[in-house]
Design a protein around this motif. Structure first.
Motif, PDB file in Angstrom:
ATOM      1  N   THR A  23       0.877  -1.180   0.000  1.00  0.00           N
ATOM      2  CA  THR A  23       0.000   0.000   0.000  1.00  0.00           C
ATOM      3  C   THR A  23       0.907   1.220   0.000  1.00  0.00           C
ATOM      4  OG1 THR A  23      -0.137   0.071   2.436  1.00  0.00           O
ATOM      5  CG2 THR A  23      -1.814  -1.217   1.266  1.00  0.00           C
ATOM      6  N   LYS A  56      -1.257   8.297  -0.343  1.00  0.00           N
ATOM      7  CA  LYS A  56      -2.582   8.682   0.147  1.00  0.00           C
ATOM      8  C   LYS A  56      -3.604   7.578  -0.060  1.00  0.00           C
ATOM      9  CE  LYS A  56      -6.067  12.335  -0.225  1.00  0.00           C
ATOM     10  NZ  LYS A  56      -6.428  13.617  -0.904  1.00  0.00           N
ATOM     11  N   ASP A  57      -3.606   6.984  -1.253  1.00  0.00           N
ATOM     12  CA  ASP A  57      -4.550   5.889  -1.512  1.00  0.00           C
ATOM     13  C   ASP A  57      -4.264   4.704  -0.599  1.00  0.00           C
ATOM     14  OD1 ASP A  57      -5.761   7.364  -3.466  1.00  0.00           O
ATOM     15  OD2 ASP A  57      -4.738   6.389  -5.139  1.00  0.00           O
ATOM     16  N   ALA A  90      -3.015   4.839   2.439  1.00  0.00           N
ATOM     17  CA  ALA A  90      -3.476   5.166   3.791  1.00  0.00           C
ATOM     18  C   ALA A  90      -4.979   4.935   3.917  1.00  0.00           C
ATOM     19  CB  ALA A  90      -3.119   6.610   4.124  1.00  0.00           C
ATOM     20  N   THR A  91      -5.707   5.304   2.861  1.00  0.00           N
ATOM     21  CA  THR A  91      -7.158   5.089   2.859  1.00  0.00           C
ATOM     22  C   THR A  91      -7.497   3.601   2.891  1.00  0.00           C
ATOM     23  OG1 THR A  91      -7.502   7.135   1.606  1.00  0.00           O
ATOM     24  CG2 THR A  91      -9.297   5.538   1.605  1.00  0.00           C
ATOM     25  N   LEU A  92      -6.782   2.820   2.077  1.00  0.00           N
ATOM     26  CA  LEU A  92      -7.020   1.382   2.038  1.00  0.00           C
ATOM     27  C   LEU A  92      -6.679   0.735   3.376  1.00  0.00           C
ATOM     28  CD1 LEU A  92      -7.723  -1.182   0.495  1.00  0.00           C
ATOM     29  CD2 LEU A  92      -5.376  -1.249  -0.361  1.00  0.00           C
ATOM     30  N   CYS A  93      -5.562   1.134   3.975  1.00  0.00           N
ATOM     31  CA  CYS A  93      -5.165   0.564   5.267  1.00  0.00           C
ATOM     32  C   CYS A  93      -6.170   0.900   6.363  1.00  0.00           C
ATOM     33  CB  CYS A  93      -3.776   1.061   5.661  1.00  0.00           C
ATOM     34  SG  CYS A  93      -2.428   0.262   4.755  1.00  0.00           S
ATOM     35  N   ALA A  94      -6.720   2.104   6.315  1.00  0.00           N
ATOM     36  CA  ALA A  94      -7.720   2.489   7.306  1.00  0.00           C
ATOM     37  C   ALA A  94      -8.929   1.570   7.248  1.00  0.00           C
ATOM     38  CB  ALA A  94      -8.144   3.942   7.081  1.00  0.00           C
ATOM     39  N   GLU A  95      -9.261   1.130   6.045  1.00  0.00           N
ATOM     40  CA  GLU A  95     -10.388   0.212   5.884  1.00  0.00           C
ATOM     41  C   GLU A  95     -10.007  -1.207   6.299  1.00  0.00           C
ATOM     42  OE1 GLU A  95     -13.299  -1.508   2.303  1.00  0.00           O
ATOM     43  OE2 GLU A  95     -11.906   0.149   1.924  1.00  0.00           O
ATOM     44  N   SER A 113      -9.546  -1.668  10.148  1.00  0.00           N
ATOM     45  CA  SER A 113     -10.601  -1.028  10.934  1.00  0.00           C
ATOM     46  C   SER A 113     -11.113  -1.898  12.073  1.00  0.00           C
ATOM     47  CB  SER A 113     -11.765  -0.641  10.022  1.00  0.00           C
ATOM     48  OG  SER A 113     -12.310  -1.797   9.390  1.00  0.00           O
ATOM     49  N   ASN A 141       2.925   4.008   3.673  1.00  0.00           N
ATOM     50  CA  ASN A 141       2.025   5.143   3.931  1.00  0.00           C
ATOM     51  C   ASN A 141       1.803   5.251   5.429  1.00  0.00           C
ATOM     52  OD1 ASN A 141       0.113   2.742   2.575  1.00  0.00           O
ATOM     53  ND2 ASN A 141      -0.546   3.406   4.618  1.00  0.00           N
ATOM     54  N   ASN A 150      -2.704   5.350  11.067  1.00  0.00           N
ATOM     55  CA  ASN A 150      -3.228   5.956  12.289  1.00  0.00           C
ATOM     56  C   ASN A 150      -2.764   5.142  13.496  1.00  0.00           C
ATOM     57  OD1 ASN A 150      -5.062   6.586  14.536  1.00  0.00           O
ATOM     58  ND2 ASN A 150      -6.235   7.736  13.017  1.00  0.00           N
TER      59      ASN A 150
END
Length: 422
Positions: free
Chosen positions: A156, A159-160, A162-167, A170, A200, A203
């Motif tokens: 990963t 920016k993309d 980070a978004t994928l990892c957040a999902e 989760s 990336n 959080n």
């Protein structure tokens, strides 16, 4: 897609047959042809599709559920870049390969990248900038035939990423499902583990789930395939920041402890190697120090100086990950490819414990998986250049003396009781 489907149909016909007991088709396992092994059938299926004159049997006798493509035939058109890896201090070497020109098909000479120095490496990691990258079957087959491992990559980025990892991170349920699916993919496609590369920001509240994922993936792979490997890339630190360490230290140690090894970033300095070796202790062989063959601020500037970096890595008793030896193909004259390929790897050979046959008896034609003619059971089936790594046979060990014209080679064959046969 129509060509790939045609090859798949020929492959099924050669390996499973059409299901008709009285079939008279020479190119069918139920007909006059013998049922073929997958690697051989993959090569012949490519030839039959290229000629376009061979008969296809009716498929009605073969249930649709059986029409599943074997790993020897899928993804032959996949563009790729790869990494080879082997540990120096374990009598295996970690090297990496990146190339964009490889295929398993009929081609013109010098259109493809060829790899055959398996004796100097432990395995390879298929790398691309897609989320999950599965090694091409030709490379899996060639690696396994030479007793080496083949790994895929999870990556990963930015920016993309980070978004994928957040999902993905989760919840505990999500990381459990991700790890299970990655193990299932490795088993289905017959490869041996994963490189995990998170480039990336993560959080900090999700870090525990990342640790859980890495632990589950490693445990799951080991339970399924005891010889498998999961390697972490030196990128994200324990606090979730994207900050390459170029060393093993307390900022990436927790990841290292949860898997089989760590692949260090390329911008290391020699003092960091010795600090890393001290920090790793008895696991220093599981630290794969990155070398970029394209240079890019790497020690020794890459290219034919890659051996300089490998030399200092070996002195520190660490392993190595040589990224992008496809540099030989991409930057050097293609008409001199085989000479340059041997030159590159033979410069590394003094720092690589040369491998031995992984099983006896050893039987090999030493085919590199390419040639100007193709024979099956002694019969010429194709005249002209061909390339198919699935058809590559067990490769010999390479030594620097092979470049000398005055060296004579003698063959000795020993019997099972130790007697000299010839």
């Amino acid at each position: 897609e129509s060509v790939q489907k045609l090859i798949t149909l020929y492959f099924e016909q050669l390996t499973r047959g059409c299901g008709h007991e009285n079939c008279t088709n020479y190119d069918c396992a139920n007909g006059k042809s013998k049922r073929m092994e997958p690697s051989q059938a993959a090569a012949i299926a490519l030839l039959l599709a290229a000629k376009g004159t061979s008969k296809l049997c009716k498929r009605s006798a073969l249930p649709e559920s059986q029409l599943k493509t074997d790993g020897s035939i899928t993804n032959f058109w996949t563009k790729w870049s790869s990494l080879l890896q082997r540990s120096v201090c374990k009598n295996t070497v970690n090297t990496s390969l990146s190339a964009k020109h490889t295929s398993d098909q009929l081609t013109s000479l010098f259109e493809d990248y060829y790899f055959y120095h398996w004796a100097l490496i432990e395995g390879f990691i298929y790398f691309s900038h897609q989320f999950l990258s599965i090694p091409p079957p030709g490379w899996i087959n060639a690696a396994h035939r030479n007793g080496k491992v083949a790994l895929g990559t999870m990556i990963t980025e930015w920016k993309d990423g980070a978004t994928l990892c957040a999902e993905l991170l989760s919840s505990k349920e999500s990381v459990v499902q991700l790890a299970q699916q990655m193990v299932t993919m490795a088993l289905y496609y017959h490869f041996d583990g994963w490189l995990v590369n998170i480039e990336n920001h993560i959080n900090s509240a999700l870090m525990d789930n990342l640790f859980t994922f890495l632990s589950l993936l490693t445990t799951g792979m080991h339970n399924a395939l005891p010889w498998s490997k999961v390697i972490w890339y030196d990128s994200v630190t324990v606090d979730g920041n994207l900050k390459w360490q170029n060393a093993l230290n307390k900022m990436n140690q927790p990841f290292f402890e949860l898997c089989d090894g760590i692949f260090l970033n390329y911008l290391w300095k020699v003092p960091l190697l010795y600090a890393t070796a001290t920090f790793a202790g008895h696991r220093r062989g599981d630290v794969y120090v990155g070398i970029d063959v394209f240079g890019r601020k790497c020690y020794g500037d890459g290219g034919y100086n890659t051996n300089k970096a490998l030399a200092v890595i070996k002195q520190a008793s660490l392993s190595a990950a040589v990224f992008a030896p496809g540099w030989v193909y991409e930057t050097q004259p293609k008409t001199q490819f085989f000479h340059n390929q041997d030159k590159f790897w033979l410069l590394l050979e003094p720092y690589c414990p040369v491998g031995e046959p992984h099983a006896l008896p050893m039987v090999s034609s030493f085919s590199r998986g390419c040639g100007e003619m193709m024979f099956v059971d002694g019969v010429l089936v194709h005249l002209g250049h061909w390339s198919n790594l699935s058809a590559q046979d067990l490769q010999p060990s390479f030594f620097s003396t092979m470049l000398r014209n005055d060296v004579k080679v003698y063959l000795q064959v020993w019997g099972s009781s130790g007697e000299l046969l010839c």
